[in-house]
Motif scaffolding. Sequence first.
Motif, short mmCIF file in Angstrom:
data_model
loop_
_atom_site.label_atom_id
_atom_site.label_comp_id
_atom_site.label_asym_id
_atom_site.label_seq_id
_atom_site.Cartn_x
_atom_site.Cartn_y
_atom_site.Cartn_z
N GLY A 241 37.76 54.10 14.31
CA GLY A 241 36.82 54.22 13.21
C GLY A 241 36.89 55.57 12.52
N VAL A 242 36.97 56.65 13.30
CA VAL A 242 37.07 57.99 12.73
C VAL A 242 38.36 58.13 11.91
CG1 VAL A 242 37.37 60.44 13.27
CG2 VAL A 242 35.64 59.10 14.47
N LEU A 243 39.46 57.61 12.46
CA LEU A 243 40.73 57.67 11.73
C LEU A 243 40.62 56.91 10.41
CD1 LEU A 243 43.71 58.46 11.62
CD2 LEU A 243 44.24 56.36 12.88
N GLY A 244 39.94 55.75 10.44
CA GLY A 244 39.81 54.93 9.24
C GLY A 244 39.07 55.64 8.13
N VAL A 245 37.88 56.18 8.44
CA VAL A 245 37.10 56.84 7.38
C VAL A 245 37.73 58.18 6.99
CG1 VAL A 245 34.96 55.68 8.00
CG2 VAL A 245 35.53 57.85 9.09
N THR B 21 41.79 49.94 1.45
CA THR B 21 40.92 48.78 1.69
C THR B 21 40.92 48.41 3.16
OG1 THR B 21 41.34 47.91 -0.53
CG2 THR B 21 40.48 46.37 1.10
N LEU B 22 42.10 48.28 3.74
CA LEU B 22 42.21 47.85 5.14
C LEU B 22 41.79 48.94 6.11
CD1 LEU B 22 45.62 45.91 4.98
CD2 LEU B 22 43.30 44.96 4.95
N VAL B 23 42.21 50.19 5.83
CA VAL B 23 41.97 51.28 6.78
C VAL B 23 40.52 51.77 6.71
CG1 VAL B 23 42.59 53.64 7.40
CG2 VAL B 23 44.38 52.00 6.80
N ALA B 24 40.04 52.09 5.50
CA ALA B 24 38.70 52.66 5.37
C ALA B 24 37.62 51.60 5.24
CB ALA B 24 38.66 53.61 4.16
N GLN B 25 37.81 50.66 4.30
CA GLN B 25 36.76 49.69 4.01
C GLN B 25 36.55 48.71 5.17
OE1 GLN B 25 35.50 50.23 0.99
NE2 GLN B 25 34.30 48.47 0.37
N ILE B 26 37.64 48.23 5.75
CA ILE B 26 37.53 47.21 6.80
C ILE B 26 37.56 47.84 8.19
CG2 ILE B 26 38.51 45.10 7.74
CD1 ILE B 26 37.36 44.87 4.88
N MET B 27 38.63 48.60 8.49
CA MET B 27 38.76 49.16 9.84
C MET B 27 37.68 50.19 10.14
SD MET B 27 42.09 50.95 11.63
CE MET B 27 41.89 52.59 10.93
N GLY B 28 37.49 51.16 9.25
CA GLY B 28 36.52 52.21 9.52
C GLY B 28 35.09 51.70 9.53
N HIS B 29 34.64 51.12 8.41
CA HIS B 29 33.25 50.68 8.29
C HIS B 29 32.93 49.56 9.28
CE1 HIS B 29 32.55 52.33 3.96
NE2 HIS B 29 33.20 53.18 4.73
N VAL C 217 29.38 60.80 15.49
CA VAL C 217 30.83 60.60 15.53
C VAL C 217 31.40 60.51 14.11
CG1 VAL C 217 32.66 59.01 16.20
CG2 VAL C 217 30.82 59.53 17.80
N ILE C 218 30.65 59.86 13.20
CA ILE C 218 31.13 59.72 11.82
C ILE C 218 31.32 61.08 11.15
CG2 ILE C 218 30.43 58.91 9.52
CD1 ILE C 218 29.30 56.44 10.80
N LEU C 219 30.57 62.10 11.60
CA LEU C 219 30.72 63.44 11.02
C LEU C 219 32.11 64.01 11.25
CD1 LEU C 219 27.29 65.15 11.80
CD2 LEU C 219 28.03 63.98 9.72
N LEU C 220 32.84 63.45 12.22
CA LEU C 220 34.22 63.90 12.46
C LEU C 220 35.12 63.56 11.28
CD1 LEU C 220 34.66 62.93 16.22
CD2 LEU C 220 34.31 65.20 15.27
N GLU C 221 34.60 62.76 10.33
CA GLU C 221 35.37 62.48 9.11
C GLU C 221 35.67 63.77 8.35
OE1 GLU C 221 34.87 60.17 4.79
OE2 GLU C 221 33.32 60.01 6.32
#
Length: 304
Positions: free
Chosen positions: A9-13, A213-221, A239-243
């Motif tokens: 998730g962190v990698l995605g966002v 779309t796939l990495v951030a919108q779907i995988m991350g969120h 954890v999301i703050l690691l973005e």
Amino acid sequence: MVVFLLMLGVLGVSASGPIMAATAAPALAIAFWRNALGALIMGGPAVVSKRTEFAGLGRRDLYRLTVAAVALALHFACFVTALKLTSVAAATALVCLQVAWIALFDALRGNRPSAAVVLGLGIAFLGVVIITGFDLSLSPQALLGDVLALAGGALAGIYQMAGAAARRTLSTGTYTTLCYGGCAAILLGMCLVFQQPLSGFPPAAWAGILAVTLVAQIMGHSVFNHLLAVMSPLVVSMVILLEIPGAAVLAAVFLNEQLPAGTYVGLGLILVGLAVVVRGQGRRRSRKATLDAAGGPPPVLGGN
């Protein structure tokens, strides 16, 4: 498994900003395709399994969805444009201030913030001042990007608050399908008004649009929303703050983005300040455990 999903998730966002900055397409077009494709991907299963929920939408549901979709569309318009004007690291950190904006909006609505939240807001604001000061010394264009990223963070806060209200009566699939779809419709109109093309891009640009779309919108969120079922919202929010550092590292590695040393100080202060705000809000939520025990849905998470 949970740790793996957190890393995913962190990698995605974190990849959202660098991918969109590197995509050779207009900002509004990137935002439109990201949401249109996201609505299609999320909408397929939702339309089949949630027909009754779609048919039973009330006036209040539609109002909340409209507010969320408009705020999300304007958020993406500001954020993606900011990525074209200022550094990925600065834009990501400033737009992640959505946590602080929500605390500020709550205070304006009469909910007195705790001392920890006030302290965190002050630390984060100091980081904003440092970043914008260094960007002003670089170029007025970078400063405009900072302002747009700040506006994008405020709009993301409104989107999260409206989305959390909508999710009290709507499932994740129904909400995301309608919200992303409405957001895409608004962005389509903006593309037409500002005469931004929606096609004719090189293959690399289409690859970037599909990737975000796939990495951030779907995988991350989607991963973070799944984790809310097994982890506390406070831990997930932290954890999301690691973005913020994640996006800075990815931009440095893949885009060769080099920043003044002072900018990294500002990034660090924003990260620390937001962590203090999240913990302060978490303590406040713990005092309202009886309300949480009533069975309300998890909040709609941010991320870019």
